[in-house]
Motif scaffolding. Structure first.
Motif, PDB file in Angstrom:
ATOM      1  N   UNK A 318      72.445  51.275   9.491  1.00 40.45           N
ATOM      2  CA  UNK A 318      72.973  51.953  10.808  1.00 40.45           C
ATOM      3  C   UNK A 318      73.968  52.807  11.384  1.00 40.45           C
ATOM      4  N   UNK A 319      75.193  52.730  10.943  1.00 47.88           N
ATOM      5  CA  UNK A 319      75.803  52.354  11.689  1.00 47.88           C
ATOM      6  C   UNK A 319      76.862  54.499  11.339  1.00 47.88           C
ATOM      7  N   UNK A 322      74.015  56.082  13.206  1.00 48.50           N
ATOM      8  CA  UNK A 322      75.137  56.700  13.753  1.00 48.50           C
ATOM      9  C   UNK A 322      76.272  57.707  14.415  1.00 48.50           C
ATOM     10  N   UNK A 323      76.994  57.551  13.214  1.00 48.28           N
ATOM     11  CA  UNK A 323      78.432  58.002  13.386  1.00 48.28           C
ATOM     12  C   UNK A 323      78.795  59.216  12.633  1.00 48.28           C
ATOM     13  N   UNK A 324      77.394  59.367  11.640  1.00 48.12           N
ATOM     14  CA  UNK A 324      77.837  61.008  11.406  1.00 48.12           C
ATOM     15  C   UNK A 324      76.992  62.102  12.466  1.00 48.12           C
ATOM     16  N   UNK A 356      87.127  57.886  10.155  1.00 47.50           N
ATOM     17  CA  UNK A 356      86.976  56.447  10.998  1.00 47.50           C
ATOM     18  C   UNK A 356      85.916  55.775  10.481  1.00 47.50           C
ATOM     19  N   UNK A 357      84.952  56.989   9.823  1.00 46.43           N
ATOM     20  CA  UNK A 357      83.570  55.340   8.826  1.00 46.43           C
ATOM     21  C   UNK A 357      84.339  54.794   8.406  1.00 46.43           C
ATOM     22  N   UNK A 375      82.943  43.431   6.381  1.00 46.49           N
ATOM     23  CA  UNK A 375      83.072  44.686   5.832  1.00 46.49           C
ATOM     24  C   UNK A 375      84.237  45.157   5.471  1.00 46.49           C
ATOM     25  N   UNK A 376      84.667  45.900   4.584  1.00 43.60           N
ATOM     26  CA  UNK A 376      85.156  47.038   4.169  1.00 43.60           C
ATOM     27  C   UNK A 376      85.062  48.225   3.007  1.00 43.60           C
ATOM     28  N   UNK A 377      85.514  48.883   3.422  1.00 41.01           N
ATOM     29  CA  UNK A 377      84.739  49.889   2.313  1.00 41.01           C
ATOM     30  C   UNK A 377      86.333  50.956   1.700  1.00 41.01           C
ATOM     31  N   UNK A 378      85.234  51.052   0.407  1.00 42.73           N
ATOM     32  CA  UNK A 378      86.352  52.029  -0.403  1.00 42.73           C
ATOM     33  C   UNK A 378      86.042  53.605  -0.473  1.00 42.73           C
ATOM     34  N   UNK A 379      86.539  54.726   0.012  1.00 43.63           N
ATOM     35  CA  UNK A 379      86.113  56.010  -0.255  1.00 43.63           C
ATOM     36  C   UNK A 379      86.548  56.827  -0.090  1.00 43.63           C
TER      37      UNK A 379
END
Length: 415
Positions: A318-319, A322-324, A356-357, A375-379
């Motif tokens: 959902x995020x 919304x952000x893209x 930003x994502x 949470x955290x994410x690697x991109x």
């Protein structure tokens, strides 16, 4: 919520039909007489989408309730336990949608499906193509009665222009004999752009040739009707063809939508991304592809349970939606991995876009059983389309591996 007026002096039938309609998501107003019906229409007319009317009531033994509903502009379906050809002809001579005999439980199912069909028809455009004004207006009137949004055309060339200019035309009804472009030529032209599962085409003709139906279908039509036709047959054919289109739509959605998050899946991503990357290869656009992998996701499942993990995936999806931007593609690739294809994103904005994502994911605060979870994410990001979509994904995957190796919760780019 769509509101249906049901008029029947049988408490049992009214109760059963009301329950069935409510189970299908409709709101129901019930009445047992013409007097009650008039009172409801006087105060709540604007709420009512359509009416289901018992033909014989204590204060209206000759079907007077039909005239009451029609006088208020209410689309109406008549149902009755007594069938006769004379009664049927008399009822259908009025502006009613259908005449249903309540002789067994299947009639209830038919009424519920009919209400659903008519409610959904309001979102669909249909086009009638016929150079004969009387015939065209008759079919337009029927389709309007069945709640379709209707477009008209007098020949094949005009019809093709209407299709190109008008969104959401899912049904075309075309005559055979027309000037400029006949029905066969029109159908062949339609099929060069729209498949049978995108736009249903029904041919109609009064020529009476036994081979005409086969010729229409071989030309690309979905169905064929001889003129003159019964109203009930016309509506049944229309409903059948629209139902088939929607069933195909549902199958496509199931095949291309991630069941958990509701966003496109990997298959849908490849289908939609290929032409965008092809445009980038031709120098007509720019693309950047980011693979997003949630860090330490297994620990969420292990510590809080798989329901918590599913909730986290839904929240991230959902995020991202919304952000893209609307021009970007967002998909779940599987497990805890998502993919974003940023289309025509200026080179100087790419770093801030994916950063930003990443930041939005790290700012998310989820609660599972009263326990806060961060949470955290690697991109990993790639922007060189020279090796096609597979090349972009391979490079982004390589950069994602780098991000994991360098400590996670970061964005890495191709060098």
């Amino acid at each position: 919520m769509t509101t249906i007026l049901v008029v029947d002096d049988s408490k049992f039938f009214l109760s059963v039909l009301t329950s069935k309609l409510r189970a299908a998501g409709f709101q129901v107003i019930g009445a047992a007489s013409i007097a009650e019906t008039r009172q409801i229409l006087a105060t709540r007319r604007d709420e009512i989408f359509m009416a289901l009317l018992d033909l014989f009531l204590p204060d209206g033994p000759e079907g007077e309730v039909v005239d009451v509903a029609i006088s208020h502009g209410i689309p109406s379906v008549v149902f009755t336990g007594n069938y006769s050809e004379d009664t049927r002809d008399r009822v259908l001579s009025k502006r009613v949608i259908d005449y249903v005999v309540k002789d067994d439980p299947s009639s209830l199912d038919y009424l519920a499906s009919l209400v659903h069909r008519l409610d959904h028809n309001r979102t669909i455009r249909a086009m009638v193509v016929d150079d004969a004004t009387t015939s065209r207006k008759y079919m337009v009137d029927l389709l309007s009665l069945y709640q379709f949004q209707v477009v008209e055309a007098t020949n094949g060339e005009q019809a093709l222009q209407r299709l190109a200019d008008t969104d959401n035309i899912r049904l075309v009804i075309t005559d055979y004999h027309m000037p400029v472009m006949d029905g066969f030529q029109l159908i062949k032209a339609i099929r060069r752009t729209w498949r049978r599962d995108q736009v249903a085409v029904i041919g109609v003709s009064s020529s009476g040739s036994s081979t005409l139906s086969a010729k229409f279908i071989k030309s690309g039509a979905n169905d064929f009707l001889n003129k003159p036709f019964l109203r009930e047959e016309f509506f049944c054919r229309i409903a059948m063809n629209i139902d088939l289109l929607e069933q195909v739509d549902q199958l496509k959605a199931a095949a291309t939508t991630d069941f958990l998050t509701g966003i496109p899946n990997r298959r849908a991503f490849f289908e939609r991304a290929q032409p965008l990357v092809a445009a980038a290869l031709r120098g007509q656009a720019e693309v950047s592809l980011g693979l997003i992998d949630l860090d330490h996701f297994k620990s969420i499942n292990d510590t809080h349970g798989h329901e918590a993990g599913d909730s986290a995936l839904v929240a991230v999806a959902k995020m991202l939606q919304t952000e893209c931007r609307q021009t970007d593609l967002v998909a779940r690739f599987g497990g805890e991995e998502f993919c974003v294809l940023a289309f025509n994103l200026a080179a100087e904005k790419r770093a801030s876009y994916f950063e930003r994502l990443r930041s939005r994911i790290s700012e998310m605060q989820l609660d599972f059983g009263g326990k806060p979870v961060r949470l955290s994410a690697s991109i990993g990001v790639a922007s060189d389309p020279s090796e096609g979509l597979d090349g972009l994904i391979a490079e982004a995957d390589h950069q994602l591996y780098r991000a994991k190796q360098e400590g996670r919760n970061r964005v890495c780019w191709e060098k």
